[in-house]
Design a protein around this motif. Structure first.
Motif, PDB file in Angstrom:
ATOM      1  N   GLY A   1      -1.688 -53.786  20.779  1.00 53.06           N
ATOM      2  CA  GLY A   1      -0.905 -52.378  20.675  1.00 53.06           C
ATOM      3  C   GLY A   1      -0.546 -52.080  19.433  1.00 53.06           C
ATOM      4  N   GLU A   2      -1.420 -52.627  18.578  1.00 52.93           N
ATOM      5  CA  GLU A   2      -1.355 -52.247  17.115  1.00 52.93           C
ATOM      6  C   GLU A   2      -2.698 -51.778  16.599  1.00 52.93           C
ATOM      7  N   HIS A   3      -3.558 -52.277  17.197  1.00 57.34           N
ATOM      8  CA  HIS A   3      -5.313 -51.897  16.459  1.00 57.34           C
ATOM      9  C   HIS A   3      -5.853 -50.965  17.804  1.00 57.34           C
ATOM     10  N   MET A   4      -6.885 -50.342  17.218  1.00 56.66           N
ATOM     11  CA  MET A   4      -7.530 -49.599  18.236  1.00 56.66           C
ATOM     12  C   MET A   4      -9.297 -49.505  17.585  1.00 56.66           C
ATOM     13  N   VAL A   5     -10.051 -49.225  18.760  1.00 58.20           N
ATOM     14  CA  VAL A   5     -11.327 -49.520  18.136  1.00 58.20           C
ATOM     15  C   VAL A   5     -11.905 -47.911  18.603  1.00 58.20           C
ATOM     16  N   THR A   6     -12.921 -47.372  17.815  1.00 54.87           N
ATOM     17  CA  THR A   6     -13.586 -46.158  18.109  1.00 54.87           C
ATOM     18  C   THR A   6     -14.953 -46.505  17.938  1.00 54.87           C
ATOM     19  N   ALA A   7     -15.817 -46.117  18.856  1.00 55.82           N
ATOM     20  CA  ALA A   7     -17.304 -46.308  18.602  1.00 55.82           C
ATOM     21  C   ALA A   7     -18.110 -44.986  18.970  1.00 55.82           C
ATOM     22  N   THR A   8     -19.293 -45.182  18.236  1.00 56.10           N
ATOM     23  CA  THR A   8     -20.286 -44.215  18.674  1.00 56.10           C
ATOM     24  C   THR A   8     -21.626 -44.962  19.240  1.00 56.10           C
ATOM     25  N   CYS A   9     -21.707 -44.702  20.610  1.00 58.18           N
ATOM     26  CA  CYS A   9     -22.726 -45.433  21.269  1.00 58.18           C
ATOM     27  C   CYS A   9     -23.837 -44.389  21.922  1.00 58.18           C
ATOM     28  N   ALA A  10     -25.081 -45.001  21.792  1.00 55.93           N
ATOM     29  CA  ALA A  10     -26.059 -44.400  22.643  1.00 55.93           C
ATOM     30  C   ALA A  10     -25.841 -44.767  24.269  1.00 55.93           C
ATOM     31  N   PRO A  11     -26.488 -44.089  24.997  1.00 53.49           N
ATOM     32  CA  PRO A  11     -27.292 -43.006  24.870  1.00 53.49           C
ATOM     33  C   PRO A  11     -26.520 -41.653  24.728  1.00 53.49           C
ATOM     34  N   ARG A  12     -25.133 -41.635  24.746  1.00 47.89           N
ATOM     35  CA  ARG A  12     -24.428 -40.541  24.600  1.00 47.89           C
ATOM     36  C   ARG A  12     -24.647 -39.840  23.256  1.00 47.89           C
ATOM     37  N   LEU A  13     -24.650 -40.649  22.009  1.00 47.74           N
ATOM     38  CA  LEU A  13     -25.382 -40.086  20.772  1.00 47.74           C
ATOM     39  C   LEU A  13     -26.201 -41.207  20.281  1.00 47.74           C
ATOM     40  N   ARG A  14     -27.573 -40.852  19.854  1.00 49.16           N
ATOM     41  CA  ARG A  14     -28.278 -41.694  19.359  1.00 49.16           C
ATOM     42  C   ARG A  14     -28.136 -41.977  17.829  1.00 49.16           C
ATOM     43  N   VAL A  15     -27.591 -41.179  17.162  1.00 39.28           N
ATOM     44  CA  VAL A  15     -27.568 -40.954  15.614  1.00 39.28           C
ATOM     45  C   VAL A  15     -26.176 -41.822  15.156  1.00 39.28           C
ATOM     46  N   GLY A  16     -26.147 -42.412  14.019  1.00 39.48           N
ATOM     47  CA  GLY A  16     -24.811 -42.832  13.747  1.00 39.48           C
ATOM     48  C   GLY A  16     -24.078 -43.786  14.283  1.00 39.48           C
ATOM     49  N   ASN A  17     -24.900 -44.566  14.834  1.00 36.43           N
ATOM     50  CA  ASN A  17     -24.094 -45.589  15.908  1.00 36.43           C
ATOM     51  C   ASN A  17     -23.462 -46.829  15.346  1.00 36.43           C
ATOM     52  N   GLY A  18     -22.266 -47.119  15.840  1.00 33.78           N
ATOM     53  CA  GLY A  18     -21.499 -48.042  15.045  1.00 33.78           C
ATOM     54  C   GLY A  18     -20.127 -48.200  15.595  1.00 33.78           C
ATOM     55  N   TYR A  19     -19.227 -48.736  15.205  1.00 37.41           N
ATOM     56  CA  TYR A  19     -17.713 -48.864  15.712  1.00 37.41           C
ATOM     57  C   TYR A  19     -16.750 -48.939  14.234  1.00 37.41           C
ATOM     58  N   LYS A  20     -15.489 -48.617  14.591  1.00 40.64           N
ATOM     59  CA  LYS A  20     -14.608 -48.776  13.626  1.00 40.64           C
ATOM     60  C   LYS A  20     -13.408 -49.554  14.367  1.00 40.64           C
ATOM     61  N   VAL A  21     -12.617 -50.312  13.611  1.00 38.57           N
ATOM     62  CA  VAL A  21     -11.349 -50.816  13.993  1.00 38.57           C
ATOM     63  C   VAL A  21     -10.264 -50.340  12.898  1.00 38.57           C
ATOM     64  N   TRP A  22      -9.158 -49.725  13.754  1.00 41.53           N
ATOM     65  CA  TRP A  22      -8.426 -48.869  12.735  1.00 41.53           C
ATOM     66  C   TRP A  22      -6.806 -49.800  13.214  1.00 41.53           C
ATOM     67  N   HIS A  23      -5.862 -49.577  12.277  1.00 41.97           N
ATOM     68  CA  HIS A  23      -4.625 -49.879  12.554  1.00 41.97           C
ATOM     69  C   HIS A  23      -3.798 -48.591  12.707  1.00 41.97           C
ATOM     70  N   CYS A  24      -2.556 -48.511  13.739  1.00 37.86           N
ATOM     71  CA  CYS A  24      -2.076 -47.510  14.383  1.00 37.86           C
ATOM     72  C   CYS A  24      -1.745 -46.615  13.269  1.00 37.86           C
ATOM     73  N   THR A  25      -1.228 -47.011  11.872  1.00 39.80           N
ATOM     74  CA  THR A  25      -0.903 -46.306  11.100  1.00 39.80           C
ATOM     75  C   THR A  25      -2.022 -45.158  10.421  1.00 39.80           C
ATOM     76  N   GLY A  26      -3.300 -45.419  10.837  1.00 44.39           N
ATOM     77  CA  GLY A  26      -4.395 -44.581  10.530  1.00 44.39           C
ATOM     78  C   GLY A  26      -5.351 -45.154   9.663  1.00 44.39           C
ATOM     79  N   ARG A  27      -5.169 -46.461   9.206  1.00 46.69           N
ATOM     80  CA  ARG A  27      -6.131 -46.944   8.241  1.00 46.69           C
ATOM     81  C   ARG A  27      -7.314 -47.352   9.026  1.00 46.69           C
TER      82      ARG A  27
END
Length: 533
Positions: free
Chosen positions: A372-398
């Motif tokens: 409940g403190e961290h979040m993950v966002t990802a850019t995945c294929a096949p939805r998007l074929r470019v710039g694939n990867g993921y980020k782990v965030w702290h809920c304060t936006g870092r």
């Protein structure tokens, strides 16, 4: 030496480079508990509900491992598996392969298999033609399991799949959802309208299926081509989003949607949404007494409602189409993904305070970490074929960890390892990220994680002082624009003070009254600037 800090739960990552797991915050190194599968055909992965087991199909076998003990439990010879799911108490693994008929047109072989995870034997196979709703649904204690067969719901008891213990057959049940939590299990069913009769959703308590009079609740709709039914965690109510495929007025390509509340006590209501347009998302708070709806033509409104369907808090409008409560229910993320630019608003739900406004451009996926403190966002294929990867965030936006793969590679999926409820208690949001027992991310994909890992967590953790909840000042990156926004906020603050004075009975000057009348225009101007309109 110093004892190793236990990491959060790994996420798993799946992609063109295979499947691997990464230790969660604070280390983000590749997990040694899971040996990377470098095959290029990893089609499907699943964690068990408690996060202890993990299954994947690599195009040759379906493997099941115990992550906690890092041991292989079973390997099934099912190379074409594209869907996997564990039963809630880890007794059964369900696998689904695409249905195929023989060349001479005769019926194909059963393609949905249920495997006993203690013995590894196949308990039962079924023919299941469609991928949609392929998996049988279990009650949380596995005493009941149900599947939709030719518009009837068939119930099995205690994982005995050779005997149908019960059937629910109304005109044609096109969808059903079992309630979460303890017994008795309730069932929400949707029957589409036919020959001028309305569609309806009914709630039953298993096994009392004796027609409409035995239903706990009944709600009918004249406008519904499909519905989405969402139980709250306590199984006291269902939210129903009813949609028509086409908006007869031609106003929206989304068709028309309405939101209905149906309680197991029999009460039901239409949720009155104060802005017209599509309903993009609806989410129950884990507390089961509130829900958030995101709706209306862009910029969309977001509102929290109580069980009387009265608005409790309105977040105003913004570029958003999704709502995600943290597992503990104390933080809510409103986000604009898909055709929007990935703006997120992180709200403390206890005080309705905006904590941060991070931007995760081109995200195709968002998930809360079980803590409940961290979040993950990802850019995945096949939805998007470019710039694939993921980020782990702290809920304060870092952003604590970002991983992007080279152009010729793809990430297909990222998912957190789940944990049982209660392992991570709610923590006040201002606390710095502390290492606890951690989830892993399952990465199904990438060799570069190794290279990243050597940079270590050094840059990830800012000094303690910097972590004391410094909610970043919102900047757009354009100094001129920032200045305008700052001035508008100043004016709006002055108006707030004047309104308070007036409310306290102070007689205002003419110019002060005129100031207050400009509030709506200033708010609109501020919103436009912040949205970059």
């Amino acid at each position: 030496g110093t004892p190793a800090v236990p990491c959060l739960f790994p996420p798993a990552v799946r992609g063109s480079e295979g499947l691997y797991m990464v230790n969660g915050p604070p280390s983000f190194t590749e997990s040694t508990a899971f040996q990377r599968d470098s095959g290029k055909n990893c089609k499907a992965v699943a964690f068990s509900k408690d996060g202890s087991l993990f299954a994947w199909c690599n195009g040759q076998k379906v493997n099941v491992v115990n992550i906690t003990r890092a041991e292989l439990l079973h390997s099934f010879d099912l190379p074409k598996t594209v869907c996997l799911e564990f039963s809630p108490k880890n007794n059964v693994l369900a696998t689904w392969q695409a249905y195929t008929t023989a060349k001479d047109g005769t019926a194909g072989v059963p393609n949905l298999q249920l495997h006993d995870l203690r013995t590894g034997k196949c308990l039962k196979s079924f023919i299941q033609k469609k991928m949609q709703n392929w998996c049988p649904c279990w009650a949380d204690d596995e005493s009941i399991c149900a599947r939709n067969v030719n518009n009837e719901v068939h119930f099995f008891e205690n994982n005995n799949f050779n005997t149908i213990a019960n059937k629910l057959h109304l005109q044609k049940v096109s969808d059903f959802v079992l309630s979460p939590g303890a017994q008795p299990t309730k069932v929400a069913v949707y029957v589409p309208g036919s020959k001028g009769a309305p569609s309806f959703v009914r709630l039953y308590q298993y096994p009392n299926f004796g027609g409409p009079q035995s239903a706990l609740a009944n709600k009918s709709f004249f406008k519904a081509d499909k519905v989405t039914m969402l139980w709250n965690k306590k199984a006291t109510a269902v939210l129903v989003v009813a949609s028509t495929e086409v908006d007869k007025s031609g106003a929206s390509y989304y068709g028309e949607q309405t939101l209905h509340y149906v309680a197991a006590s029999g009460e039901s209501a239409v949720v009155q949404l104060p802005k017209s347009g599509p309903i993009y998302d609806v989410a129950w708070s884990p507390n089961s007494v509130e829900f958030c709806a995101v709706y209306g033509f862009m910029p969309a409104k977001a509102t929290v409602f109580n069980l009387k369907c009265d608005p409790v808090f309105d977040f105003g409008t913004g570029p958003r189409n999704a709502a995600y409560y943290s597992p503990q229910g104390h933080v809510l993320v409103l986000a604009g993904f898909g055709n929007l630019r990935g703006q997120m608003e992180v709200w403390d739900v206890r005080s309705y305070r905006l904590l941060s406004k991070p931007v995760a451009a081109d995200s195709t996926y968002f998930a809360w970490c079980p803590d409940g403190e961290h979040m993950v966002t990802a850019t995945c294929a096949p939805r998007l074929r470019v710039g694939n990867g993921y980020k782990v965030w702290h809920c304060t936006g870092r952003v604590l960890h970002a991983h992007e793969v080279p152009g010729e590679q793809e990430v297909w999926q990222v998912c957190w390892q789940p944990f049982p409820d209660g392992v991570f208690p709610e923590r006040a949001v201002r606390c710095p990220a502390l290492p606890g027992e951690a989830p892993r991310i399952v990465f199904i994909c990438l060799q570069e994680a190794k290279a990243d890992a050597h940079q270590g967590p050094a840059q990830v953790k800012p000094p303690q002082s910097a972590q004391q909840n410094t909610v970043p000042a919102m900047t757009t990156g354009d100094p001129e624009l920032d200045k305008k926004i700052k001035n508008l906020k100043k004016k709006l603050k002055a108006i707030e003070q004047l309104k308070e004075q007036a409310a306290a009975g102070k007689q205002l000057e003419k110019n002060q009254v005129e100031k207050i009348q400009k509030e709506a225009a200033l708010l609109k101007e501020l919103e436009d600037l912040e949205l970059g309109v």
